[in-house]
Design an enzyme around this catalytic site. Structure first.
Site, PDB file in Angstrom:
ATOM      1  N   LYS A  35      41.159  32.029  41.200  1.00  0.00           N
ATOM      2  CA  LYS A  35      39.818  32.625  41.293  1.00  0.00           C
ATOM      3  C   LYS A  35      39.909  34.144  41.147  1.00  0.00           C
ATOM      4  O   LYS A  35      41.007  34.717  41.246  1.00  0.00           O
ATOM      5  CB  LYS A  35      39.180  32.257  42.635  1.00  0.00           C
ATOM      6  CG  LYS A  35      39.962  32.765  43.835  1.00  0.00           C
ATOM      7  CD  LYS A  35      39.473  32.154  45.147  1.00  0.00           C
ATOM      8  CE  LYS A  35      40.329  32.634  46.302  1.00  0.00           C
ATOM      9  NZ  LYS A  35      40.016  31.945  47.562  1.00  0.00           N
ATOM     10  N   ARG A 130      32.982  28.583  58.264  1.00  0.00           N
ATOM     11  CA  ARG A 130      32.472  29.216  57.059  1.00  0.00           C
ATOM     12  C   ARG A 130      31.847  28.120  56.203  1.00  0.00           C
ATOM     13  O   ARG A 130      30.639  28.038  56.084  1.00  0.00           O
ATOM     14  CB  ARG A 130      33.598  29.976  56.325  1.00  0.00           C
ATOM     15  CG  ARG A 130      33.093  30.862  55.219  1.00  0.00           C
ATOM     16  CD  ARG A 130      34.211  31.636  54.547  1.00  0.00           C
ATOM     17  NE  ARG A 130      35.212  30.768  53.943  1.00  0.00           N
ATOM     18  CZ  ARG A 130      36.265  31.218  53.253  1.00  0.00           C
ATOM     19  NH1 ARG A 130      36.451  32.517  53.089  1.00  0.00           N
ATOM     20  NH2 ARG A 130      37.124  30.374  52.731  1.00  0.00           N
ATOM     21  N   TYR A 255      38.721  67.654  44.726  1.00  0.00           N
ATOM     22  CA  TYR A 255      37.379  67.702  45.330  1.00  0.00           C
ATOM     23  C   TYR A 255      37.452  68.011  46.820  1.00  0.00           C
ATOM     24  O   TYR A 255      38.279  67.456  47.537  1.00  0.00           O
ATOM     25  CB  TYR A 255      36.667  66.364  45.134  1.00  0.00           C
ATOM     26  CG  TYR A 255      36.175  66.139  43.726  1.00  0.00           C
ATOM     27  CD1 TYR A 255      35.237  66.985  43.158  1.00  0.00           C
ATOM     28  CD2 TYR A 255      36.646  65.066  42.977  1.00  0.00           C
ATOM     29  CE1 TYR A 255      34.778  66.764  41.862  1.00  0.00           C
ATOM     30  CE2 TYR A 255      36.193  64.834  41.686  1.00  0.00           C
ATOM     31  CZ  TYR A 255      35.256  65.692  41.137  1.00  0.00           C
ATOM     32  OH  TYR A 255      34.804  65.468  39.870  1.00  0.00           O
ATOM     33  N   MET A 303      37.592  59.917  40.054  1.00  0.00           N
ATOM     34  CA  MET A 303      37.258  58.722  39.283  1.00  0.00           C
ATOM     35  C   MET A 303      38.384  58.333  38.325  1.00  0.00           C
ATOM     36  O   MET A 303      38.726  57.157  38.187  1.00  0.00           O
ATOM     37  CB  MET A 303      35.964  58.947  38.496  1.00  0.00           C
ATOM     38  CG  MET A 303      35.443  57.679  37.842  1.00  0.00           C
ATOM     39  SD  MET A 303      33.936  57.943  36.898  1.00  0.00           S
ATOM     40  CE  MET A 303      32.749  58.280  38.170  1.00  0.00           C
TER      41      MET A 303
HETATM   42  C1  LIG Z   1      41.367  31.630  48.053  1.00  0.00           C
HETATM   43  C2  LIG Z   1      41.677  30.315  48.669  1.00  0.00           C
HETATM   44  C3  LIG Z   1      43.015  29.877  48.793  1.00  0.00           C
HETATM   45  C4  LIG Z   1      44.207  30.744  48.438  1.00  0.00           C
HETATM   46  O1  LIG Z   1      44.455  31.618  49.514  1.00  0.00           O
HETATM   47  P1  LIG Z   1      45.721  32.614  49.507  1.00  0.00           P
HETATM   48  O2  LIG Z   1      45.681  33.212  50.859  1.00  0.00           O
HETATM   49  O3  LIG Z   1      45.501  33.607  48.434  1.00  0.00           O
HETATM   50  O4  LIG Z   1      46.918  31.779  49.267  1.00  0.00           O
HETATM   51  C5  LIG Z   1      43.228  28.595  49.266  1.00  0.00           C
HETATM   52  N1  LIG Z   1      42.187  27.797  49.629  1.00  0.00           N
HETATM   53  C6  LIG Z   1      40.907  28.200  49.554  1.00  0.00           C
HETATM   54  C7  LIG Z   1      39.822  27.280  49.982  1.00  0.00           C
HETATM   55  C8  LIG Z   1      40.609  29.472  49.089  1.00  0.00           C
HETATM   56  O5  LIG Z   1      39.328  29.870  49.033  1.00  0.00           O
END
Ligand SMILES: *Cc1c(COP(=O)(O)O)cnc(C)c1O
Length: 359
Positions: A35, A130, A255, A303
């Site tokens: 992801k 969650r 800055y 930036m």
């Molecule tokens: C993002 C995610 C993972 C991976 O987590 P890491 O800590 O990056 O290994 C696993 N399971 C779910 C449901 C996630 O949302």
């Protein structure tokens, strides 16, 4: 191709990390979590490098679309499932696996009865609060899902740990036990472990592991290095020095005049800034690596640039010198600690203008 900042991705490191995680959880299947543009590493090239994974997991349907368009045929799990009729149709067309975490998603399946038969991962909330069905809601949710044989080919169970990056957390044990109690006797495949749990809680391995961060060669435990776990950083964020100057004692740099030279100083200006995804809040003293030497950032992050105090460098620093923000020589965990954030956020924050280059 820009000769300034770029993120060099080492696909051999990605593959080595996958093997390392398989060895940590022998016999388990691996859902590689890609992801958020594969944690900034590039969704498609990462998935192609990790083609040995048993499945991929993404958070948004657009990510699954991109993987299928690139020819990825492996199972792809939508970690938050689908939210409306058109996404459900798209998921069916792409042959995605769905996480079902909310009664509305069950209702959607029951109303639509799509012709495609999904693999459905029923998500149980064992304490994270969650997503997922609470233990008392679980039996009814499972019964509803199992009744949907026209559009569900196989039901699997997953849960997510809230504190897996803490050693021996009692809540982790409690979550694992709650999940085991629900899964017992169902005969369904199960999944619990993210990276930290894979490496730190062997009792969480279940049938499928779900590594994200560790695949990219980053330690999920603060204060511990990835190397300790045999993981290799897959990304090197590198750029160059674009100017150097002498700063007389007492003058300030950048800055707000936020840093003052306490002595006659040499300062290198490096082509990397918050426009590339570095945190604006990065404090003076944060290490960067110029021509293989660890040197301190000074003044505010701009930036497009940062300033680095190179007065103490063993070798004179010249324009064009290679500068590493993080990578094999300088773990991203260090900058994350310095910026009081987590490596996940730094990796995901790399901006669009930073080209990803396969190394
Ligand atoms: C993002 C995610 C993972 C991976 O987590 P890491 O800590 O990056 O290994 C696993 N399971 C779910 C449901 C996630 O949302």
């Amino acid at each position: 191709m820009s000769r300034l900042i770029r993120a060099v991705i080492d696909s051999r490191a990605l593959r080595a990390n996958l093997s390392r995680l398989r060895a940590a959880a022998p016999g388990r299947r691996v859902m590689a979590v890609v992801k958020a543009n594969a944690y900034g590493h590039g969704l498609v090239p990462t998935a192609l490098a990790l083609s040995d994974a048993d499945a991929f997991a993404v958070a948004r349907i657009e990510e699954a679309v991109a993987l299928r368009a690139a020819g990825v045929r492996s199972p792809i799990v939508l970690l938050e499932g689908v939210f409306d009729v058109s996404q459900l149709a798209e998921a069916a067309q792409l042959g995605l696996d769905l996480v079902i975490h909310d009664p509305l998603q069950l209702a959607l399946l029951e109303e639509q009865l799509p012709a495609y038969r999904f693999v459905a991962w029923l998500k149980v909330d064992t304490g994270m609060n969650r997503l997922g069905f609470r233990p008392e809601e679980f039996p009814a949710a499972l019964a509803r899902l199992q009744a949907l044989t026209v559009c569900v080919r196989e039901v699997r169970l997953l849960t997510h740990l809230a504190c897996s990056d803490e050693r021996d957390a009692a809540v982790t044990q409690a979550q694992i036990e709650r999940f085991a109690t629900l899964a017992r006797g169902t005969g369904l495949a199960t999944s619990i472990a993210n990276s930290a749990a894979i490496l730190g809680t062997p009792g969480s391995h279940a049938d499928w592991i779900r590594p994200g961060l560790a695949l990219y060669g980053v330690s999920p435990f603060s204060g511990e290095s990835a190397a300790q776990y045999g993981l290799v950083p897959a990304m090197t964020l590198e750029t160059i020095v674009i100017s150097t100057r002498s700063v007389p004692r007492g003058e300030t740099v950048g800055y707000g005049g936020a840093w003052r030279a306490e002595r006659e100083s040499r300062v290198a200006i490096v082509a990397a800034g918050y426009g590339d995804g570095l945190p604006w809040s990065l404090p003076a003293g944060t290490s960067v690596m110029i021509a293989g030497e660890r040197l301190p950032l000074v003044g505010r992050v701009s930036m497009d640039m940062i300033a680095v105090d190179v007065t103490g460098a063993r070798q004179p620093v010249a324009v064009g010198a290679r500068t590493v923000l993080w990578g094999a020589e300088l773990p991203v965990e260090e900058m994350a600690a310095s910026a009081r954030t987590i490596p996940y956020e730094l990796l995901c924050s790399i901006s669009q203008r930073v080209p990803l280059v396969l190394g």
